[in-house]
Write an enzyme that holds these catalytic residues in place. Structure first.
Site, PDB file in Angstrom:
ATOM      1  N   ASP A 385       0.818  -1.202   0.000  1.00 51.67           N
ATOM      2  CA  ASP A 385       0.000   0.000   0.000  1.00 51.67           C
ATOM      3  C   ASP A 385       0.861   1.264   0.000  1.00 51.67           C
ATOM      4  OD1 ASP A 385      -2.654   1.341   0.436  1.00 51.67           O
ATOM      5  OD2 ASP A 385      -1.678   1.960   2.297  1.00 51.67           O
ATOM      6  N   GLU A 438       1.237  -0.496  -5.155  1.00 59.97           N
ATOM      7  CA  GLU A 438       0.299   0.586  -5.422  1.00 59.97           C
ATOM      8  C   GLU A 438       1.142   1.860  -5.490  1.00 59.97           C
ATOM      9  OE1 GLU A 438      -3.416   3.154  -3.627  1.00 59.97           O
ATOM     10  OE2 GLU A 438      -1.850   2.343  -2.357  1.00 59.97           O
TER      11      GLU A 438
END
Length: 706
Positions: A385, A438
């Site tokens: 993330d 990401e």
């Protein structure tokens, strides 16, 4: 000792030979009396006050002994924790000091074990700035006075073996700072925790017997970028609210298997205090959330998915952690896991702390954590993330709020080194694993190997494609011709990285509306555009990811409070065409996708793609060919105009005289108008096809075999 500031309690407590014999000392607050039991004799210790008891026995050597402790409630014969040697080896301490202990969870935390012939739990914690550390828990009524830990030299590690303490015991570390402040902290390495809002750590060990050996043996047979990879993103607590890990194991695998997805991606399951963070503000990096069950229950869920032929990707959050005073923040009274410089420590977007990735022990904590999930829970991959927030020193910061690196640049060199180390370590230790970034900027080499100077990820989310394509389909059809390049621009950079095309949870919350609700027009047009978009997405180079609820065109935004609107699939609500039809389309998209190598085998090879129609802006039409290493191509045609286009000319490769429709998002069974091509279409000279294109639809065709 009484103030919790002693660095070597074993030097005072326990049994020590000396002049006149062996001195026995025990620190037992609230005890009425303590006796030593050795060689068949019971000898009372003298009460020195404040819970300290001692006696000198005329012995030549320290014998095997136990303590007999009397309280108001009775007498208990116990082992003395201070008669044991350290239960942590020199090699462990050396690797911790170097920041290269790749199985750190086996050295730090609470480890049930047998030590010197006695069963108990070894407690270890890294707290280099502490003046003293004690263990507090249910077993000592949350008063750590009787359980001070010893410092293991310059490593900053504190250790204590507590006999008789086993699985299920709740505990925390009671830390005394250099200035005498004292507070309780949850174990950063806890493998199990209490269910929030409670915050204690829990002693745990793994007992699950895995049955996914066949899956593990073959998951790495084909590199992920050359294999089908279709992902269903799931927020476990709200997919079916109220279900435990084991109950999810009965329902989730057959559902995903029926729809044909190759993998699930689980939003963070690591323990977090606030459910509304969806798991992205982690306090227990080594513990699956206790909301849904035990760590072994989570292993059971992963095992069940593997046995159903479904891979498991897990969201992993090394970019930041929350400021809760019982967790990692200022762990030993000083910045430890976070940088000391507030410009580096404070994350401006989320009100959290960033990790000090320049510190070897912190980097080791995170690298080992990545290994932990993949080795201990058989996770097949980590979606990392907020990578962009790690890579740039000035991320979300204004001038004066950040300091440049040693070369005057804005790149966070410590973060780069950490991500490279994490990827290299994980890929070397766990065959068949994949890491997914990401990363929302144009940082070069995210999926380039580390030995070529890249970050070393296997795949990267294509945020540009997602933003551009959603921007295009959200426009009224009459305006789409002015945004035509937003659908074609992705092919300019499609092979710069190994991409995943994500329609994730971030795109269907916080006022962004669900996928179908982004589409303009009436309900029929919205669903038609939704179906056409999915057909375009599944055919586009790159892997696929779709968030739960979007597979059946849920109209409302996702909410973690109640999850997907499953009632929409009830035929009583007329769901056969409206919502079940869209879910049937997703099932068929995955089915054709998996059996068509042209759609995935050359995702990272420019030779696997060719435009057929790229500039038909006035028509809102896109057409392209996908090629496998060998075998027939697939032709994908998308008409994002609400009108039927008759006799639309499409140039196709020579050698394929007839083409047949294999998927049409306008089929009546999906809720469409049923403008189909039921019979093979022969090519004209050129060669080219003349097709009837249904409105707001995507059609897939392939050459007729033979």
């Amino acid at each position: 000792m009484l103030s919790g500031a002693h660095h070597d309690p074993h030097a005072l407590l326990g049994a020590h030979p000396g002049p006149g014999g062996v001195t026995f000392r025990a620190l037992r607050p609230y005890a009425l009396g303590v006796s030593v039991v050795a060689d068949g004799r019971t000898t009372p210790l003298d009460d020195e006050g404040d819970g300290l008891f001692s006696v000198v026995l005329p012995l030549d050597a320290v014998p095997e002994y136990t303590l007999l402790v009397s309280y108001e409630g009775g007498r208990y014969e116990v082992q003395d924790p201070y008669r044991f040697l350290p239960a942590l080896g020199e090699l462990d301490l050396h690797l911790i000091g170097e920041g290269r202990h790749e199985q750190l969870w086996k050295a730090l935390g609470a480890e049930p074990m047998e030590h010197q012939g006695v069963t108990g739990t070894r407690f270890t914690v890294w707290a280099p700035n502490a003046q003293g550390v004690r263990v507090a828990g249910d077993f000592n009524f949350w008063d750590g006075t009787a359980c001070p830990m010893r410092s293991l030299g310059s490593s900053g590690v504190w250790e204590l073996f507590l006999p008789g303490i086993g699985e299920g015991e709740r505990y925390k570390f009671e830390i005394t700072t250099r200035y005498g402040a004292r507070f309780l902290k949850a174990d950063p390495m806890a493998r199990r925790t209490e269910a929030p809002p409670a915050t204690a750590s829990v002693v745990a060990a793994a007992h699950h017997e895995w049955r996914d050996q066949g899956w593990l043996a073959h998951r790495g047979d084909t590199p992920v970028h050359e294999a089908p990879f279709s992902v269903y993103e799931v927020h476990l607590p709200s997919w079916r609210p109220g279900l435990t890990y084991r109950e999810l194991a009965e329902q989730l695998p057959p559902y995903v298997q029926d729809l044909g997805f190759t993998h699930v991606e689980l939003m963070p399951v690591a323990e977090h205090p606030f459910g509304g963070s969806w798991g992205y503000q982690v306090t227990g990096f080594y513990a699956p959330t206790a909301r849904l069950g035990t760590p072994d229950d989570f292993r059971y869920l992963v095992d069940s998915l593997h046995q159903a032929g479904i891979g498991v990707i897990m969201d992993w959050v090394p970019a930041h952690f929350p400021r809760d005073d019982w967790a990692l923040a200022r762990f030993d009274g000083y910045p430890l896991y976070e940088p000391g410089d507030t410009r580096r420590a404070d994350h401006p977007d989320w009100g959290t702390y960033e990790f000090d990735l320049g510190r070897t022990e912190v980097r080791n904590f995170l690298v080992a954590n990545a290994v932990y999930w993949c080795e201990e829970f058989h996770i097949d991959g980590l979606r990392v993330d907020a990578v962009a927030s790690m890579l740039y020193l000035d991320y979300s910061r204004e001038d004066g709020q950040w300091a440049p690196n040693a070369y005057g640049g804005r790149e966070d060199l410590d973060a780069v080194a950490f991500l490279q180390e994490m990827n290299a370590t994980l890929y070397s230790r766990v065959p068949g694993v994949v890491t997914i970034a990401e990363e929302s900027t144009d940082w070069g080499g995210v999926t380039r190997p580390t030995d070529w100077g890249g970050l070393g990820f296997g795949l990267k989310w294509n945020m540009g494609w997602m933003h551009d394509s959603l921007g295009y389909v959200s426009k009224e059809p009459v305006h789409r011709k002015y945004h035509h390049n937003e659908m074609t621009f992705s092919m300019v950079y499609a092979y710069s990285e190994n991409y995943v095309l994500p329609i994730s949870h971030d795109e269907v919350v916080h006022g962004k509306r669900s996928l179908v609700s982004k589409m303009p027009g009436d309900w029929w047009q919205q669903r038609a555009t939704h179906r056409a978009y999915l057909g375009f997405m599944w055919a586009h180079p790159g892997k696929q990811l779709l968030f739960m609820g979007q597979e059946f065109a849920q109209g409302a935004e996702w909410s973690e409070a109640h999850g997907p609107d499953w009632w929409l699939l009830d035929p009583a609500y007329g769901a056969e065409a409206d919502h079940r039809g869209v879910r049937d389309l997703v099932r068929d998209l995955n089915s054709v996708y998996r059996e068509t190598p042209a759609l995935w085998q050359r995702d990272t090879d420019p030779g696997g793609f060719r435009w057929v129609v790229v500039d038909a802006a006035e028509d809102n039409v896109f057409a392209f060919l996908r090629f496998a290493a060998d075998g027939p191509p697939l032709l994908a045609v998308s008409n994002f105009s609400p009108v039927v286009r008759h006799g639309y000319r499409l140039d196709v490769p020579d050698g394929f005289p007839a083409w047949e429709e294999v998927l049409n998002t306008d089929a009546a069974r999906y809720g469409g108008g049923d403008v189909l091509c039921p019979h093979p279409v022969r090519t004209d000279e050129g060669p080219h096809l003349r097709l009837t294109l249904p409105p707001l639809a995507t059609v897939w065709l392939r050459p007729v075999r033979g």
